[in-house]
Design a protein around this motif. Structure first.
Motif, PDB file in Angstrom:
ATOM      1  N   THR A 284      -6.864  -3.651  10.559  1.00  0.00           N
ATOM      2  CA  THR A 284      -6.986  -5.096  10.367  1.00  0.00           C
ATOM      3  C   THR A 284      -8.293  -5.471   9.695  1.00  0.00           C
ATOM      4  O   THR A 284      -8.324  -6.323   8.794  1.00  0.00           O
ATOM      5  CB  THR A 284      -6.870  -5.809  11.728  1.00  0.00           C
ATOM      6  OG1 THR A 284      -5.602  -5.489  12.320  1.00  0.00           O
ATOM      7  CG2 THR A 284      -6.980  -7.313  11.561  1.00  0.00           C
TER       8      THR A 284
ATOM      9  N   THR B   8       5.150  -8.336   2.451  1.00  0.00           N
ATOM     10  CA  THR B   8       4.497  -7.072   2.771  1.00  0.00           C
ATOM     11  C   THR B   8       5.475  -6.172   3.510  1.00  0.00           C
ATOM     12  O   THR B   8       6.589  -6.584   3.853  1.00  0.00           O
ATOM     13  CB  THR B   8       3.249  -7.275   3.651  1.00  0.00           C
ATOM     14  OG1 THR B   8       3.655  -7.672   4.967  1.00  0.00           O
ATOM     15  CG2 THR B   8       2.320  -8.316   3.058  1.00  0.00           C
TER      16      THR B   8
ATOM     17  N   ALA C 250      -4.144  -9.649   9.552  1.00  0.00           N
ATOM     18  CA  ALA C 250      -5.054 -10.084   8.498  1.00  0.00           C
ATOM     19  C   ALA C 250      -4.520 -11.308   7.761  1.00  0.00           C
ATOM     20  O   ALA C 250      -5.279 -12.217   7.412  1.00  0.00           O
ATOM     21  CB  ALA C 250      -5.299  -8.934   7.527  1.00  0.00           C
TER      22      ALA C 250
ATOM     23  N   ALA D 112      -4.080  -0.265  -3.103  1.00  0.00           N
ATOM     24  CA  ALA D 112      -3.357  -1.460  -2.664  1.00  0.00           C
ATOM     25  C   ALA D 112      -3.221  -2.393  -3.859  1.00  0.00           C
ATOM     26  O   ALA D 112      -4.179  -2.603  -4.607  1.00  0.00           O
ATOM     27  CB  ALA D 112      -4.100  -2.156  -1.528  1.00  0.00           C
TER      28      ALA D 112
ATOM     29  N   THR E 106       0.838  -1.198   0.000  1.00  0.00           N
ATOM     30  CA  THR E 106       0.000   0.000   0.000  1.00  0.00           C
ATOM     31  C   THR E 106       0.872   1.247   0.000  1.00  0.00           C
ATOM     32  O   THR E 106       0.458   2.296   0.468  1.00  0.00           O
ATOM     33  CB  THR E 106      -0.929   0.021   1.228  1.00  0.00           C
ATOM     34  OG1 THR E 106      -0.135  -0.037   2.417  1.00  0.00           O
ATOM     35  CG2 THR E 106      -1.900  -1.123   1.196  1.00  0.00           C
TER      36      THR E 106
ATOM     37  N   MET F 137      -1.597  -5.617   8.739  1.00  0.00           N
ATOM     38  CA  MET F 137      -1.405  -6.572   7.641  1.00  0.00           C
ATOM     39  C   MET F 137      -1.071  -7.951   8.182  1.00  0.00           C
ATOM     40  O   MET F 137      -1.603  -8.975   7.728  1.00  0.00           O
ATOM     41  CB  MET F 137      -0.276  -6.098   6.719  1.00  0.00           C
ATOM     42  CG  MET F 137      -0.624  -4.983   5.777  1.00  0.00           C
ATOM     43  SD  MET F 137       0.768  -4.693   4.650  1.00  0.00           S
ATOM     44  CE  MET F 137       0.313  -3.093   3.984  1.00  0.00           C
TER      45      MET F 137
ATOM     46  N   GLU G 216      -6.417   1.645   6.850  1.00  0.00           N
ATOM     47  CA  GLU G 216      -5.372   0.630   6.893  1.00  0.00           C
ATOM     48  C   GLU G 216      -5.388  -0.082   8.241  1.00  0.00           C
ATOM     49  O   GLU G 216      -4.367  -0.178   8.912  1.00  0.00           O
ATOM     50  CB  GLU G 216      -3.999   1.269   6.642  1.00  0.00           C
ATOM     51  CG  GLU G 216      -3.795   1.702   5.210  1.00  0.00           C
ATOM     52  CD  GLU G 216      -2.383   2.195   4.948  1.00  0.00           C
ATOM     53  OE1 GLU G 216      -1.653   1.513   4.224  1.00  0.00           O
ATOM     54  OE2 GLU G 216      -2.010   3.250   5.491  1.00  0.00           O
TER      55      GLU G 216
ATOM     56  N   THR H 186     -10.131  -3.795   7.574  1.00  0.00           N
ATOM     57  CA  THR H 186     -10.119  -3.478   6.147  1.00  0.00           C
ATOM     58  C   THR H 186      -9.264  -4.463   5.369  1.00  0.00           C
ATOM     59  O   THR H 186      -9.655  -4.927   4.284  1.00  0.00           O
ATOM     60  CB  THR H 186      -9.599  -2.050   5.935  1.00  0.00           C
ATOM     61  OG1 THR H 186     -10.409  -1.132   6.668  1.00  0.00           O
ATOM     62  CG2 THR H 186      -9.621  -1.675   4.468  1.00  0.00           C
ATOM     63  N   PHE H 187      -8.080  -4.806   5.897  1.00  0.00           N
ATOM     64  CA  PHE H 187      -7.217  -5.757   5.208  1.00  0.00           C
ATOM     65  C   PHE H 187      -7.848  -7.148   5.155  1.00  0.00           C
ATOM     66  O   PHE H 187      -7.692  -7.855   4.153  1.00  0.00           O
ATOM     67  CB  PHE H 187      -5.845  -5.818   5.893  1.00  0.00           C
ATOM     68  CG  PHE H 187      -4.989  -4.615   5.634  1.00  0.00           C
ATOM     69  CD1 PHE H 187      -4.832  -4.114   4.355  1.00  0.00           C
ATOM     70  CD2 PHE H 187      -4.334  -3.972   6.669  1.00  0.00           C
ATOM     71  CE1 PHE H 187      -4.050  -3.001   4.108  1.00  0.00           C
ATOM     72  CE2 PHE H 187      -3.540  -2.864   6.438  1.00  0.00           C
ATOM     73  CZ  PHE H 187      -3.397  -2.376   5.152  1.00  0.00           C
TER      74      PHE H 187
END
Length: 712
Positions: free
Chosen positions: A308, A332, A341, A284, A272, A338, A306, A310-311
């Motif tokens: 958890t 990543t 997730a 992303a 991202t 991230m 950004e 949403t990811f």
């Protein structure tokens, strides 16, 4: 009040109004330009005096700003009050250097500058019926003021409508900012005659380019996706819409990207960085590596946050798009949301942090240790084994006395996520960092410049994808048509030459050249298993006695195991497991053991050029999906017209024939338009057309007397 609060919100916070003289407790906001500022400011700026009346708040602000600009200081608004009917009853305009100085910096030895000097200059305005009256005035400042420097103050800067339009047109034409800003400067005569600077132009264009996820964009994007899906049934998209109708998150992938994932599903990068690198666009990207070692897009997402949650939504959407087949490995940035997730959605995947991003964070986390970067780089990248890394890490910590550094302690606790010695047992297809995602984002730069809407941005994504496809097709053609000659007489080099793409065969030849610095020696033999020690003459960069980096020659030792019965070979450097390319140490042992052909398991199908991959059969033409029927018909007519023009230019006779046909066709079009009630052609006949028409008419006249006009 906070700078982004409205006046009404401030009034609610300040309902219990203090005395006029007790105003230092209020936070200030700077006066900017408004829609009324487009009106002409008074040419003569009188000094504010007690009792002066103004017909409106805007008139009062405009008067005080004109006075401030003439004197050479900036203006901020303080202490606004509203009555029970929410009507403005009182406000203060003051010098922008009022208030106490506030310094905010992480490093107390490098404080940020401040303009606050507790300047007492101000004017208080109170409502008197429909007007506003100055109740108190303080004109004296406790600091120097300069009229010539007033144009640099933010409150006196504004971009007028004419300049905004010119900036937009120049930006759409591709003009760079230095030339774009130079146009109004030349028109004004010099910088001092402008009411804005280059920064204001940049901010305005940045605002026009920025992607805003509004309610209208959600509807436009939804219609666009439906249109794409009607043309391409395998087109996939998911939209996450909030309760108030605003678009929060979106993910999409076309049919070719979905098919490409079937070939390149083993390793992906998710990044991202485009969200913060240059544009304020929450983009992303899912990126894979094709058989040429080039990046290939496997889907894109637009995110509103950004965290958890949403990811997790994005990863689940992408996994559903890819037939619920998770990747083997994923790279990543170092990001806790991230990581959370990925552990939830891809629990079996090997997750790796980008070591490059970690190394970039050294200056901010190790301030004062300027010489540690090269040392840390050597510890990370030159450690061949886990034990070697642990030992070198402890020595570095003791050398620089960093036992209490929490950032380094956290990195060491998670060493299995980013240190090469701990992750090189997994195949990463040569993707050692998320630089590939950043290169994809840089590729977007030529497509989102001056693009303002969400729908247009998605269309530019399709243009990018089409160009990437064309680049891959060119690389396929190059690998098919061309062949890099062998640099040795080894038979196994010809194996890789016949099987691998041009880019990957070059990587193999790089390792083959490195064989001249490798010296294998047999250390042991148990049955058919040989143990070799390979000494490699290499160079590394290290810290010298003067604290500067320098190149140093070193001898590295590697262990290579070779099973003669099964022709199985393994090196402790794990380059083949990491990148899928045989290392120079293994090549030196193969040459020593007189191996002519290597087993097929060392020639990865992933890098082969003679395999037909599913995504290459999917037609990638997005123009007919985006263009309207009018545009399509126009393009077809232009193409046919170009063919006629090329044929008609061959000779005068063909030229006249084509022109006669076009004139006849135009007459038919005009007659048809007249019959159906549409207006005839509005094209005005040019002077050149008139002259050519007369000459052609003369040439076509039949002579009445053959004696006067002999035949040609």
């Amino acid at each position: 009040m906070e700078p982004d609060l409205t006046l009404d919100e401030v009034a609610e916070q300040n309902r219990s109004a203090p005395d006029e003289e007790d105003e230092d407790a209020f936070v200030v906001e700077e006066i900017g330009d408004s829609s009324d500022d487009r009106q002409a400011e008074p040419t003569v700026a009188l000094e504010p005096k007690k009792g002066m009346m103004f017909s409106s708040e805007d008139d009062a602000v405009r008067f005080y700003k004109a006075y401030a600009r003439k004197k050479g200081f900036g203006v901020i608004r303080r202490t606004t009050r509203h009555g029970e009917d929410k009507m403005l009853t009182y406000f203060t305009l003051a010098c922008n250097r009022q208030g106490k100085a506030q310094y905010s910096a992480k490093n107390s030895f490098k404080p940020n500058p401040s303009t606050r000097m507790q300047c007492p200059a101000k004017s208080n305005f109170s409502r008197r019926g429909e007007n506003f009256c100055i109740t108190t005035v303080t004109l004296d400042h406790n600091h120097p003021i300069s009229p010539s420097k007033a144009r640099f103050l933010r409150c006196h800067k504004k971009v007028d409508l004419h300049s905004k339009r010119r900036l937009e047109l120049n930006d759409q034409a591709g003009a760079r900012m230095n030339k774009n800003f130079g146009s109004p400067v030349m028109e004004a005569g010099w910088y001092g005659n402008l009411e804005f600077g280059e920064k204001e132009c940049t901010n305005y264009l940045q605002e026009k380019r920025s992607l805003k996820l509004g309610a209208g964009d959600a509807h436009a994007l939804y219609r666009y996706f439906l249109h794409m899906q009607s043309k391409d049934p395998a087109f996939f998209h998911v939209m996450d819409v909030a309760e108030d109708g605003r678009l929060r998150n979106v993910f999409w992938a076309d049919a070719r990207s979905r098919a490409a994932y079937e070939s390149y599903w083993d390793v992906i990068t998710f990044d991202t960085t485009y969200l913060t690198n240059k544009y304020t666009i929450p983009l992303a990207t899912f990126v894979g590596i094709n058989h040429h070692g080039e990046s290939v897009l496997l889907g894109c997402g637009l995110l509103s946050n950004e965290d958890t949650e949403t990811f997790v939504w994005l990863f689940k959407s992408w996994l559903c798009c890819m037939s619920c087949k998770p990747p083997n490995a994923i790279i990543t940035d170092q990001c806790k949301p991230m990581q959370n997730a990925i552990e939830e959605v891809f629990p079996q995947a090997r997750h790796r942090w980008c070591a490059c991003h970690i190394m970039k964070k050294i200056p901010e986390n190790l301030n004062g240790y300027e010489n540690i970067k090269s040392t840390l780089s050597n510890v990370v990248y030159d450690s061949l084994t886990k034990h070697g890394f642990d030992k070198a890490w402890v020595e570095m910590i003791n050398k620089y006395d960093l036992q209490e550094n929490e950032w380094l302690a956290g990195l060491y606790d998670n060493k299995n996520r980013w240190v090469p010695a701990y992750v090189k047992d997994t195949f990463w297809a040569g993707m050692s960092s998320t630089k590939r995602s950043e290169s994809v984002n840089a590729f977007f730069d030529g497509y989102v410049n001056a693009r303002t809407t969400l729908k247009q941005f998605v269309e530019q994504y399709e243009n990018l994808l089409r160009d990437k496809v064309e680049k891959e097709n060119k690389a396929d053609s190059k690998s098919f048509q061309q062949q890099i000659p062998c640099i040795t007489h080894y038979d196994f080099e010809r194996q890789f030459q016949a099987a691998y793409t041009t880019a990957k065969f070059k990587e193999f030849q790089d390792q083959l050249r490195g064989k001249i610095y490798c010296y294998p020696t047999q250390l042991n033999k148990e049955g058919s298993i040989f143990t070799f020690g390979v000494r490699e003459d290499s160079k590394i960069f290290c810290e010298g006695e003067d604290g500067k980096g320098k190149e140093k020659r070193v001898i590295l030792e590697f262990i290579v195991l070779f099973n003669q019965g099964e022709c199985d070979v393994q090196c402790m450097c794990r380059l083949f497991e990491f990148r899928g390319i045989l290392c120079s140490h293994i090549i030196s042992v193969l040459a020593l053991m007189e191996i002519t052909d290597v087993p097929s398991r060392y020639i990865l199908q992933r890098w082969r050029k003679d395999i037909k991959r599913k995504h290459t059969f999917i037609r990638c033409s997005y123009d007919d999906m985006i263009d309207t029927q009018v545009v399509q018909r126009y393009d077809n007519l232009c193409k046919r017209s170009h063919e006629l023009a090329e044929n008609g230019a061959e000779s005068d006779a063909l030229h006249d024939l084509v022109m006669d046909g076009l004139n006849e066709l135009q007459s038919k079009i005009d007659a048809y338009c007249a019959s159906v009630g549409c207006p005839p052609s509005k094209r005005k006949e040019s002077k050149v057309d008139q002259v050519v028409k007369k000459l052609r008419a003369k040439k076509q006249q039949v002579p009445t007397n053959t004696n006067e006009m002999p035949s040609q």
